[in-house]
Design an enzyme around this catalytic site. Structure first.
Site, mmCIF file in Angstrom:
data_model
loop_
_atom_site.group_PDB
_atom_site.id
_atom_site.type_symbol
_atom_site.label_atom_id
_atom_site.label_comp_id
_atom_site.label_asym_id
_atom_site.label_seq_id
_atom_site.Cartn_x
_atom_site.Cartn_y
_atom_site.Cartn_z
ATOM 1 N N ASP A 30 0.860 -1.188 0.000
ATOM 2 C CA ASP A 30 0.000 0.000 0.000
ATOM 3 C C ASP A 30 0.893 1.234 0.000
ATOM 4 O O ASP A 30 1.980 1.215 0.573
ATOM 5 C CB ASP A 30 -0.918 0.004 1.224
ATOM 6 C CG ASP A 30 -2.125 0.898 1.001
ATOM 7 O OD1 ASP A 30 -3.229 0.353 0.809
ATOM 8 O OD2 ASP A 30 -1.972 2.130 0.991
ATOM 9 N N PHE A 152 -16.410 -12.222 -3.747
ATOM 10 C CA PHE A 152 -17.835 -12.150 -3.424
ATOM 11 C C PHE A 152 -18.051 -11.889 -1.934
ATOM 12 O O PHE A 152 -19.042 -12.313 -1.361
ATOM 13 C CB PHE A 152 -18.535 -13.442 -3.856
ATOM 14 C CG PHE A 152 -18.420 -13.679 -5.344
ATOM 15 C CD1 PHE A 152 -19.279 -13.040 -6.232
ATOM 16 C CD2 PHE A 152 -17.412 -14.482 -5.865
ATOM 17 C CE1 PHE A 152 -19.159 -13.223 -7.605
ATOM 18 C CE2 PHE A 152 -17.275 -14.675 -7.234
ATOM 19 C CZ PHE A 152 -18.151 -14.051 -8.108
ATOM 20 N N ASN A 208 -23.824 -9.403 -8.573
ATOM 21 C CA ASN A 208 -24.179 -8.211 -7.798
ATOM 22 C C ASN A 208 -25.446 -7.553 -8.332
ATOM 23 O O ASN A 208 -26.310 -7.131 -7.567
ATOM 24 C CB ASN A 208 -23.030 -7.196 -7.818
ATOM 25 C CG ASN A 208 -22.082 -7.401 -6.648
ATOM 26 O OD1 ASN A 208 -22.194 -8.387 -5.937
ATOM 27 N ND2 ASN A 208 -21.152 -6.489 -6.460
ATOM 28 N N LEU A 250 -34.479 -10.596 0.237
ATOM 29 C CA LEU A 250 -35.898 -10.298 0.030
ATOM 30 C C LEU A 250 -36.391 -9.394 1.156
ATOM 31 O O LEU A 250 -37.573 -9.382 1.464
ATOM 32 C CB LEU A 250 -36.712 -11.597 0.028
ATOM 33 C CG LEU A 250 -36.768 -12.381 -1.271
ATOM 34 C CD1 LEU A 250 -37.685 -13.579 -1.134
ATOM 35 C CD2 LEU A 250 -37.238 -11.510 -2.448
ATOM 36 N N LYS A 251 -35.472 -8.668 1.778
ATOM 37 C CA LYS A 251 -35.879 -7.753 2.861
ATOM 38 C C LYS A 251 -36.146 -6.378 2.279
ATOM 39 O O LYS A 251 -35.235 -5.711 1.776
ATOM 40 C CB LYS A 251 -34.776 -7.673 3.927
ATOM 41 C CG LYS A 251 -34.998 -8.632 5.079
ATOM 42 C CD LYS A 251 -34.086 -8.328 6.236
ATOM 43 C CE LYS A 251 -34.592 -7.121 7.024
ATOM 44 N NZ LYS A 251 -33.639 -6.667 8.030
ATOM 45 N N CYS A 260 -20.767 -1.273 -3.496
ATOM 46 C CA CYS A 260 -20.809 -2.234 -4.603
ATOM 47 C C CYS A 260 -22.069 -2.157 -5.456
ATOM 48 O O CYS A 260 -21.988 -1.872 -6.648
ATOM 49 C CB CYS A 260 -20.630 -3.639 -4.044
ATOM 50 S SG CYS A 260 -19.165 -3.771 -3.018
ATOM 51 N N LYS A 263 -22.685 1.130 -7.438
ATOM 52 C CA LYS A 263 -21.632 1.323 -8.439
ATOM 53 C C LYS A 263 -21.721 0.260 -9.552
ATOM 54 O O LYS A 263 -21.620 0.587 -10.736
ATOM 55 C CB LYS A 263 -20.273 1.246 -7.718
ATOM 56 C CG LYS A 263 -19.071 0.976 -8.565
ATOM 57 C CD LYS A 263 -17.811 0.975 -7.748
ATOM 58 C CE LYS A 263 -17.499 -0.334 -7.065
ATOM 59 N NZ LYS A 263 -16.979 -1.408 -7.901
ATOM 60 N N LYS A 320 -25.433 -0.536 6.124
ATOM 61 C CA LYS A 320 -25.971 -1.779 6.690
ATOM 62 C C LYS A 320 -25.247 -2.013 8.014
ATOM 63 O O LYS A 320 -24.222 -1.363 8.278
ATOM 64 C CB LYS A 320 -25.774 -2.961 5.735
ATOM 65 C CG LYS A 320 -24.320 -3.364 5.520
ATOM 66 C CD LYS A 320 -24.242 -4.684 4.779
ATOM 67 C CE LYS A 320 -22.806 -5.184 4.744
ATOM 68 N NZ LYS A 320 -22.675 -6.467 4.074
ATOM 69 N N ARG A 327 -20.743 4.691 2.361
ATOM 70 C CA ARG A 327 -20.901 4.957 0.930
ATOM 71 C C ARG A 327 -22.325 4.628 0.467
ATOM 72 O O ARG A 327 -22.819 3.548 0.718
ATOM 73 C CB ARG A 327 -19.848 4.177 0.131
ATOM 74 C CG ARG A 327 -18.502 4.877 0.187
ATOM 75 C CD ARG A 327 -17.421 4.067 -0.485
ATOM 76 N NE ARG A 327 -16.993 2.943 0.329
ATOM 77 C CZ ARG A 327 -16.054 2.089 -0.031
ATOM 78 N NH1 ARG A 327 -15.456 2.228 -1.197
ATOM 79 N NH2 ARG A 327 -15.696 1.106 0.761
HETATM 80 C C1 UGA Z 1 -22.204 -6.948 -1.861
HETATM 81 C C2 UGA Z 1 -22.474 -8.429 -2.222
HETATM 82 O O1 UGA Z 1 -23.473 -8.962 -1.343
HETATM 83 C C3 UGA Z 1 -21.198 -9.247 -2.137
HETATM 84 O O2 UGA Z 1 -21.452 -10.584 -2.556
HETATM 85 C C4 UGA Z 1 -20.135 -8.631 -3.046
HETATM 86 O O3 UGA Z 1 -18.907 -9.345 -2.995
HETATM 87 C C5 UGA Z 1 -19.897 -7.192 -2.598
HETATM 88 O O4 UGA Z 1 -21.141 -6.459 -2.690
HETATM 89 C C6 UGA Z 1 -18.835 -6.589 -3.495
HETATM 90 O O5 UGA Z 1 -19.072 -6.485 -4.697
HETATM 91 O O6 UGA Z 1 -17.731 -6.309 -3.017
HETATM 92 P P1 UGA Z 1 -22.017 -5.555 0.423
HETATM 93 O O7 UGA Z 1 -22.024 -4.337 -0.435
HETATM 94 O O8 UGA Z 1 -20.993 -5.670 1.504
HETATM 95 O O9 UGA Z 1 -21.843 -6.882 -0.485
HETATM 96 O O10 UGA Z 1 -23.429 -5.608 1.148
HETATM 97 P P2 UGA Z 1 -24.755 -6.480 1.103
HETATM 98 O O11 UGA Z 1 -24.843 -7.282 2.320
HETATM 99 O O12 UGA Z 1 -24.912 -7.170 -0.179
HETATM 100 O O13 UGA Z 1 -25.858 -5.314 1.218
HETATM 101 C C7 UGA Z 1 -25.949 -4.276 0.247
HETATM 102 C C8 UGA Z 1 -27.140 -3.401 0.531
HETATM 103 O O14 UGA Z 1 -28.365 -4.099 0.276
HETATM 104 C C9 UGA Z 1 -27.259 -2.898 1.971
HETATM 105 O O15 UGA Z 1 -27.606 -1.534 1.979
HETATM 106 C C10 UGA Z 1 -28.391 -3.720 2.568
HETATM 107 O O16 UGA Z 1 -29.098 -3.047 3.586
HETATM 108 C C11 UGA Z 1 -29.268 -3.914 1.339
HETATM 109 N N1 UGA Z 1 -30.143 -5.107 1.441
HETATM 110 C C12 UGA Z 1 -29.622 -6.352 1.484
HETATM 111 C C13 UGA Z 1 -31.525 -4.925 1.457
HETATM 112 O O17 UGA Z 1 -32.051 -3.790 1.402
HETATM 113 N N2 UGA Z 1 -32.327 -6.041 1.526
HETATM 114 C C14 UGA Z 1 -31.827 -7.296 1.577
HETATM 115 O O18 UGA Z 1 -32.617 -8.263 1.626
HETATM 116 C C15 UGA Z 1 -30.439 -7.459 1.562
#
Ligand code: UGA
Length: 467
Positions: A30, A152, A208, A250-251, A260, A263, A320, A327
């Site tokens: 880094d 992932f 994604n 499905l929430k 992620c 973007k 979350k 972000r």
């Molecule tokens: C996401 C993917 O889930 C990973 O598999 C992937 O590797 C990652 O992006 C990446 O590309 O690096 P992440 O952004 O950490 O992971 O978060 P998630 O847990 O997927 O949640 C994303 C958003 O969706 C959050 O704001 C969460 O509150 C929302 N969400 C998730 C919902 O509104 N409802 C749901 O049922 C699930």
């Protein structure tokens, strides 16, 4: 195997620590000296449960190292992973400047044959282009190949997601590259899918964007549930028993955030347009999500004409739970709107406050516990379902707030609980509970009728029975 990792963000650092944990010799590079000094002590610069522990364990075993000296690190590396950020450009496309910067440094430094593995999420065709870019710039006569190996991991569960991943995707053009990557990953005992580089790059975007689409779909179902009187929680539960649909993502809520989904949906949509194809489903997911972020505040605006002078408790700031990342967090545009309207915002988040303060250094009162935010508040918003927030009993809102009115963007409580507690409760995709507000509204209505007929105060009607 001797592995070098370029970049120590979520992807780079977690990959490096997990590969070291599995027995490889890993050096993470880094440019930031302070960050490297911190990581050498086994301290992760990012909030990620369990990461410090495996970093320290691997450092103590001599398996994990950190450096700012990229030239020295890359010189004799067998494999170099690129795990740097690919942020969004103004037009939605992915900005690859960090990937190309590292590629340039690699081309300048390497003195032996080397496999370069791109872990960063990059548009389809990037691996091929980076390979050409490096080959054109090599200072020494060596063989270089670039392979795709998308990640992932989710923030908050990144270590588990890496060590116990559901699949490992390897995108290669030669058997040699496949053998090297199998040599790195076979010890994880996780299914390995081998394909070409473009398909591997596409697997990442497709995964994604499909998840983002699933969230936007359930959010639209939720919005329709509100109109027709159905309950999205029950609907999602009913759907989830069908294993073809599943129970994940499905929430319903106030939209997806993070580094992620927002973007990657925009990047895939941009890439499709750039190739003359209109990606309609992803476009819809993006639009729905933008709208969804303001769903809750629009409900609140129906109930409170203005927020001016009101104390608003904001519970949860991060996109979350389990991360300090803000972000694309829905809390940001919502708090901005509240402040613009002259509200007194009291914000609580167990981890995200320091980062939020950088965005809103003034105007927001940051508090150490939810109770202080709720004390004497006129209304409360829930933006993140941290357990510190979901564990607050509804009676506490009632006890602490001036008027117990909750706008819950993550459906943390059941509608029945709110009814029993006699709390005004507005959530996503379910019926509203507005016991107290209805009372207040009828009081207001009666007052305005009294104004109209100009009844003196002492005989003014204060309850409907007297009308
Ligand atoms: C996401 C993917 O889930 C990973 O598999 C992937 O590797 C990652 O992006 C990446 O590309 O690096 P992440 O952004 O950490 O992971 O978060 P998630 O847990 O997927 O949640 C994303 C958003 O969706 C959050 O704001 C969460 O509150 C929302 N969400 C998730 C919902 O509104 N409802 C749901 O049922 C699930």
């Amino acid at each position: 195997m001797d592995i070098v990792i370029a970049g120590t963000g979520y992807v780079g650092l977690v990959t490096g620590a997990c590969l070291a944990h599995s027995g490889h010799n890993v050096t993470c590079v880094d440019v930031n000296k302070e960050k490297v000094a911190l990581m050498e002590q086994g301290v992760s610069p990012i909030y990620e449960p369990g990461l410090d522990e495996i970093m320290r364990e691997s450092i103590n075993l001599g398996k994990l190292h950190f450096t700012t000296e990229y030239e020295k690190a890359y010189r004799n590396a067998e494999v170099i992973f690129i795990g740097v950020g690919t942020p969004e450009r103004a037009d939605g496309s992915a900005n690859l400047k960090y990937v190309y910067k590292v590629a340039d440094q690699i081309a300048y430094s390497i003195e032996r044959d080397c496999l370069i593995v791109i872990k960063s999420t990059v548009p389809i065709g990037t691996n091929e282009k980076v390979e050409v870019f490096i080959r054109e710039r090599l200072r020494n006569k060596v063989n270089v190949e670039v392979a795709s190996n998308p990640e992932f991991l989710s923030q908050g569960t990144a270590v588990k997601d890496t060590l116990k991943a559901k699949r490992i995707i390897i995108g290669v053009e030669t058997k040699k590259a496949e053998k090297t990557l199998r040599g790195i990953y076979e010890r994880f005992g996780i299914p390995i899918v081998v394909t070409n580089r473009k398909s591997a790059e596409m697997v990442k975007y497709a995964s994604n964007d499909f998840l983002a689409l699933k969230i936007s779909f359930i959010n639209e179902i939720a919005n329709l549930c509100e109109i027709v009187g159905a309950d999205v929680g029950d609907v999602a539960k009913g759907m989830s028993y069908d294993s073809r649909i599943g129970d994940k993502f499905l929430k319903a809520g106030i939209g997806y955030g993070g580094s992620c989904f927002p973007k990657d949906t925009k990047a895939l949509h941009w890439l499709a347009s750039d190739n003359g194809y209109e990606f309609k489903t992803v476009k819809a997911a993006i639009e729905i999500n933008e709208n969804q972020k303001f769903r809750l505040i629009r409900k609140a605006k129906k109930e409170f004409k203005s927020f001016e002078g009101l104390k608003i408790a904001v519970l949860g700031l991060t996109f979350k739970p389990g991360t300090d990342d803000l972000r694309e967090a829905p809390s940001i545009p919502n708090v901005k709107m509240m402040l613009e309207e002259g509200a007194n915002v009291y914000a609580y988040d167990p981890i995200g406050v320091n980062n939020f303060r950088k965005l809103f250094p003034t105007g927001v009162e940051y508090v150490k516990c939810p109770e202080i935010a709720l004390e004497n508040a006129d209304l409360a918003f829930i933006f993140t379902e941290w357990k510190e927030i979901t564990s607050i009993k509804l009676d506490q809102y009632k006890m602490l707030m001036k008027n117990p009115v909750i706008f819950d963007g993550r459906n943390c409580y059941s509608v029945e609980e709110a009814e029993q507690a006699k709390i005004d409760y507005y959530s996503i995709g379910r019926r509203n509970v507005s016991i107290n507000r209805n009372l207040n509204k009828s009081e207001l209505r009666l007052k305005s009728i009294n104004d109209l007929i100009n009844v003196p105060d002492d005989v003014a009607c204060t309850d409907s029975s007297r009308l």
